[in-house]
Design an enzyme around this catalytic site. Structure first.
Site, PDB file in Angstrom:
ATOM      1  N   GLU A   1       4.213  10.811  -4.995  1.00 31.37           N
ATOM      2  CA  GLU A   1       3.627   9.787  -5.863  1.00 31.37           C
ATOM      3  C   GLU A   1       2.224  10.251  -6.268  1.00 31.37           C
ATOM      4  O   GLU A   1       1.378  10.509  -5.420  1.00 31.37           O
ATOM      5  CB  GLU A   1       3.536   8.471  -5.094  1.00 31.37           C
ATOM      6  CG  GLU A   1       3.049   7.320  -5.939  1.00 31.37           C
ATOM      7  CD  GLU A   1       2.951   6.021  -5.137  1.00 31.37           C
ATOM      8  OE1 GLU A   1       2.497   6.078  -3.981  1.00 31.37           O
ATOM      9  OE2 GLU A   1       3.321   4.976  -5.682  1.00 31.37           O
TER      10      GLU A   1
ATOM     11  N   GLY B   1       0.840  -1.192   0.000  1.00 30.20           N
ATOM     12  CA  GLY B   1       0.000   0.000   0.000  1.00 30.20           C
ATOM     13  C   GLY B   1       0.872   1.238   0.000  1.00 30.20           C
ATOM     14  O   GLY B   1       2.046   1.186  -0.354  1.00 30.20           O
TER      15      GLY B   1
ATOM     16  N   GLU C   1       5.525  -3.394   1.156  1.00 26.77           N
ATOM     17  CA  GLU C   1       5.747  -3.024  -0.256  1.00 26.77           C
ATOM     18  C   GLU C   1       5.017  -1.710  -0.465  1.00 26.77           C
ATOM     19  O   GLU C   1       3.782  -1.689  -0.487  1.00 26.77           O
ATOM     20  CB  GLU C   1       5.183  -4.098  -1.194  1.00 26.77           C
ATOM     21  CG  GLU C   1       5.862  -5.454  -1.109  1.00 26.77           C
ATOM     22  CD  GLU C   1       7.268  -5.439  -1.675  1.00 26.77           C
ATOM     23  OE1 GLU C   1       7.620  -4.478  -2.375  1.00 26.77           O
ATOM     24  OE2 GLU C   1       8.026  -6.382  -1.395  1.00 26.77           O
TER      25      GLU C   1
ATOM     26  N   CYS D   1       2.865   0.850  -8.560  1.00 27.99           N
ATOM     27  CA  CYS D   1       3.882   1.281  -7.602  1.00 27.99           C
ATOM     28  C   CYS D   1       5.196   1.543  -8.311  1.00 27.99           C
ATOM     29  O   CYS D   1       5.974   2.382  -7.904  1.00 27.99           O
ATOM     30  CB  CYS D   1       4.055   0.210  -6.528  1.00 27.99           C
ATOM     31  SG  CYS D   1       4.312  -1.427  -7.194  1.00 27.99           S
TER      32      CYS D   1
HETATM   33  P1  NAD Z   1      -3.472   2.238   0.953  1.00 25.89           P
HETATM   34  O1  NAD Z   1      -2.265   2.312   1.805  1.00 25.89           O
HETATM   35  O2  NAD Z   1      -4.501   3.272   1.079  1.00 25.89           O
HETATM   36  O3  NAD Z   1      -4.246   0.847   1.181  1.00 25.89           O
HETATM   37  C1  NAD Z   1      -3.621  -0.401   1.044  1.00 25.89           C
HETATM   38  C2  NAD Z   1      -4.329  -1.408   1.909  1.00 25.89           C
HETATM   39  O4  NAD Z   1      -4.141  -1.036   3.272  1.00 25.89           O
HETATM   40  C3  NAD Z   1      -5.849  -1.482   1.700  1.00 25.89           C
HETATM   41  O5  NAD Z   1      -6.274  -2.833   1.768  1.00 25.89           O
HETATM   42  C4  NAD Z   1      -6.398  -0.697   2.865  1.00 25.89           C
HETATM   43  O6  NAD Z   1      -7.673  -1.111   3.227  1.00 25.89           O
HETATM   44  C5  NAD Z   1      -5.381  -1.030   3.938  1.00 25.89           C
HETATM   45  N1  NAD Z   1      -5.299  -0.064   5.037  1.00 25.89           N
HETATM   46  C6  NAD Z   1      -5.580   1.268   5.013  1.00 25.89           C
HETATM   47  N2  NAD Z   1      -5.427   1.793   6.236  1.00 25.89           N
HETATM   48  C7  NAD Z   1      -5.027   0.799   7.045  1.00 25.89           C
HETATM   49  C8  NAD Z   1      -4.706   0.710   8.426  1.00 25.89           C
HETATM   50  N3  NAD Z   1      -4.778   1.768   9.236  1.00 25.89           N
HETATM   51  N4  NAD Z   1      -4.315  -0.479   8.933  1.00 25.89           N
HETATM   52  C9  NAD Z   1      -4.238  -1.568   8.135  1.00 25.89           C
HETATM   53  N5  NAD Z   1      -4.554  -1.560   6.824  1.00 25.89           N
HETATM   54  C10 NAD Z   1      -4.935  -0.394   6.292  1.00 25.89           C
HETATM   55  O7  NAD Z   1      -2.897   2.115  -0.508  1.00 25.89           O
HETATM   56  P2  NAD Z   1      -3.743   2.112  -1.854  1.00 25.89           P
HETATM   57  O8  NAD Z   1      -4.104   3.517  -2.141  1.00 25.89           O
HETATM   58  O9  NAD Z   1      -4.779   1.061  -1.812  1.00 25.89           O
HETATM   59  O10 NAD Z   1      -2.632   1.611  -2.884  1.00 25.89           O
HETATM   60  C11 NAD Z   1      -1.796   2.473  -3.545  1.00 25.89           C
HETATM   61  C12 NAD Z   1      -0.429   2.505  -2.908  1.00 25.89           C
HETATM   62  O11 NAD Z   1       0.125   1.194  -2.859  1.00 25.89           O
HETATM   63  C13 NAD Z   1       0.542   3.329  -3.717  1.00 25.89           C
HETATM   64  O12 NAD Z   1       1.328   4.101  -2.849  1.00 25.89           O
HETATM   65  C14 NAD Z   1       1.392   2.282  -4.412  1.00 25.89           C
HETATM   66  O13 NAD Z   1       2.661   2.718  -4.802  1.00 25.89           O
HETATM   67  C15 NAD Z   1       1.457   1.214  -3.381  1.00 25.89           C
HETATM   68  N6  NAD Z   1       1.785  -0.072  -4.001  1.00 25.89           N
HETATM   69  C16 NAD Z   1       2.994  -0.655  -3.727  1.00 25.89           C
HETATM   70  C17 NAD Z   1       3.349  -1.846  -4.338  1.00 25.89           C
HETATM   71  C18 NAD Z   1       4.672  -2.496  -4.050  1.00 25.89           C
HETATM   72  O14 NAD Z   1       4.790  -3.696  -4.312  1.00 25.89           O
HETATM   73  N7  NAD Z   1       5.662  -1.782  -3.544  1.00 25.89           N
HETATM   74  C19 NAD Z   1       2.460  -2.471  -5.220  1.00 25.89           C
HETATM   75  C20 NAD Z   1       1.233  -1.846  -5.493  1.00 25.89           C
HETATM   76  C21 NAD Z   1       0.914  -0.658  -4.853  1.00 25.89           C
END
Ligand code: NAD
Length: 496
Positions: A399, A245, A267, A301
């Site tokens: 980002e 995330g 990640e 990402c």
């Molecule tokens: P996000 O951080 O908002 O959410 C990711 C996940 O975390 C979701 O399932 C969400 O419900 C959960 N989440 C949110 N708040 C939480 C909390 N307090 N405790 C536990 N879980 C929680 O990210 P997003 O907007 O869904 O995804 C986009 C981001 O993910 C971008 O920054 C992207 O670069 C990153 N990403 C990284 C990779 C990698 O492999 N490095 C791959 C894909 C996406």
């Protein structure tokens, strides 16, 4: 593509999506949230409501963790030989393969990504399970010489209950790299998919019932990150959290996990550079760079959202890049056969991307192409290239997660590397050159977990490790390193 063609293409949307109410999977049973509350799922290509999912929260997470904990020690799972566990992973690969079209179409309709892209993710998903199916028979310990009257050896053991939390920008793309090694190592899992793209995971959970995976080994709780996600991270019986995330959420997850010393692998986000040297095949580089920041509508990402080009070829390269953006990467309906770029995943994403581009305009940057919403239905945004930026601008440092690239020039290798590394992130980079020495030297100097040379975005099946330097993450997925992340070592010392 006419409206009739698009309507025809959208007939691929599986019936599963339209269920009145989707249910979670806990201990082999399909259940609503204990609160009875639900959350909506929306089609980003139309803005229409699609379905509702349970709004799971702490009590649901607790039930799922208890089920996983029971299944973890149950001989039906814990007692399996490495061969038998490997066979289960092959069965999972089989069901994914058999239902790849359906799962890909579910991801396309919930996240707005083209069928072509979600199809590629699903093909990779089954390969990842097959790759890890070979591992349960190879989780070796070692014997250690302790003298004649002692026998010392190590065992590689699973951790227990693993919580998996990941993003909406590729549900079936991101899950296998976590779920397959977790199961290969003999753990039980609780999955918490993203709240805006949970349906493919719910369907996969149904399909797992067709395999020999015992009930309770894989549980799914849907819901908000701040409720279900946080409860999973904070649960004292969860041994490890595998998280994908944003960097902000990842930092928060690590803080919450600290209380119970729960292991985390993270990640996270990126602001990855593409470095185009004058000696590169510029047409190939232009296509690769456009794919790098426009693919998945920039919601990757590893998006190469900072485009660094050697000064002497700037104009030639920009002409090639903008024509690739217009001809190949123009947005279209995710289900239309030629579509390479679909919709942004939510209205909030559309507003976020527009806000970033507006901020660049206000700070004096020049929009070379794009810079506006595409159409007035759904959440599409035109591929955008921004010029005349300065290093402190938000579009350069943060980002964006949309089809937006920022363009700068460099004079030599030192300048290129300095610009590439001038970021808090370090997930990936792509280097475009025909000089092998430049390729190796620059790859070594870039601060990023993955460097692609003359290509971008290839992930293969997990053989190469993947993860972030700096604020792009903690730990690695894939490769041999991932097995350390899902196992722990026990030392046995026997007096003979
Ligand atoms: P996000 O951080 O908002 O959410 C990711 C996940 O975390 C979701 O399932 C969400 O419900 C959960 N989440 C949110 N708040 C939480 C909390 N307090 N405790 C536990 N879980 C929680 O990210 P997003 O907007 O869904 O995804 C986009 C981001 O993910 C971008 O920054 C992207 O670069 C990153 N990403 C990284 C990779 C990698 O492999 N490095 C791959 C894909 C996406």
């Amino acid at each position: 593509m006419t409206d009739t063609d698009t309507a025809e293409a959208r007939r691929q949307i599986p019936a599963f999506v339209r269920a009145d109410l989707h249910l979670m999977h806990i201990d082999g049973k399909r259940v609503p949230a204990l609160s009875g509350e639900t959350l909506p799922h929306t089609d980003p290509a139309t803005g229409d409501d699609l379905a509702r999912i349970p709004r799971g929260a702490a009590p649901d997470v607790d039930a799922a963790v208890r089920a996983a904990r029971r299944a973890f020690t149950d001989p039906a799972w814990a007692g399996l030989s490495g061969d038998a566990r490997g066979r289960v992973l092959h069965q999972i690969a089989d069901v994914i393969e058999a239902h790849a079209d359906e799962l890909a179409a579910i991801d396309s309709v919930t996240m707005g990504a083209p069928r072509r892209l979600t199809g590629e993710m699903l093909a990779e998903a089954s390969e990842i399970f097959r790759y890890y199916a070979g591992w349960p028979t190879k989780l070796f310990g070692t014997t250690v010489p302790l003298g004649e009257d002692r026998l010392g050896y190590t065992r590689r053991e699973p951790l227990g209950v693993v919580g998996i939390i990941w993003g909406w920008n590729g549900p079936m793309g991101q899950l296998p790299g976590k779920l397959a090694p977790a199961l290969a190592a003999g753990n039980a899992v609780v999955l918490k998919p993203a709240e805006t793209a949970s349906l493919s995971t719910l369907r996969l959970a149904e399909l797992l019932a067709e395999t020999d995976l015992p009930a309770g080994v894989v549980n799914v709780v849907t819901g908000l990150g701040s409720e279900a996600g946080e409860a999973l991270v904070a649960h004292p019986d969860v041994a490890k959290i595998a998280f994908t995330g944003s960097t902000a959420t990842g930092k928060h997850v690590q803080k919450v996990a600290t209380d119970s010393l729960t292991r985390v692998t993270l990640e996270l986000g990126g602001k990855s550079p593409a470095l185009v040297f004058a000696d590169a095949d510029l047409a190939r580089a232009a296509f690769g760079v456009a794919a790098g920041f426009c693919g998945n509508a920039g919601q990757a990402c590893v998006a190469t959202s900072r485009v660094l080009v050697e000064e002497s070829v700037r104009d030639e390269f920009v002409a090639l890049l903008t024509s690739a953006m217009a001809e190949v990467f123009a947005p279209g309906d995710p289900f239309a056969p030629g579509t390479v770029v679909g919709a942004l995943s939510t209205r909030a994403q559309l507003e976020r991307v527009s806000g970033y581009v507006d901020s660049a305009r206000a700070e004096g940057a020049r929009i070379l192409t794009g810079g506006e919403r595409h159409g007035d239905r759904g959440y599409f945004y035109s591929p955008t290239l921004i010029d005349q930026v300065t290093p402190g601008m938000r579009v350069v440092r943060e980002e964006i997660f949309g089809p937006v690239g920022v363009l700068t020039t460099f004079t030599d290798v030192d300048d290129a590397v300095a610009q590439a590394n001038d970021t808090d992130y370090g997930l990936a980079a792509s280097v475009w050159t025909s000089d092998l020495a430049t390729a190796h030297r620059v790859s070594a100097r870039i601060e990023a977990g993955t460097v692609w040379v003359n290509t971008w975005g290839e992930m293969s099946t997990g053989q190469l490790p993947f993860g972030g330097y700096k604020q792009s993450g903690l730990g690695r997925e894939g490769g041999l390193e991932v097995l350390d992340a899902y196992t722990q070592s026990k030392s046995v010392r026997i007096a003979l």
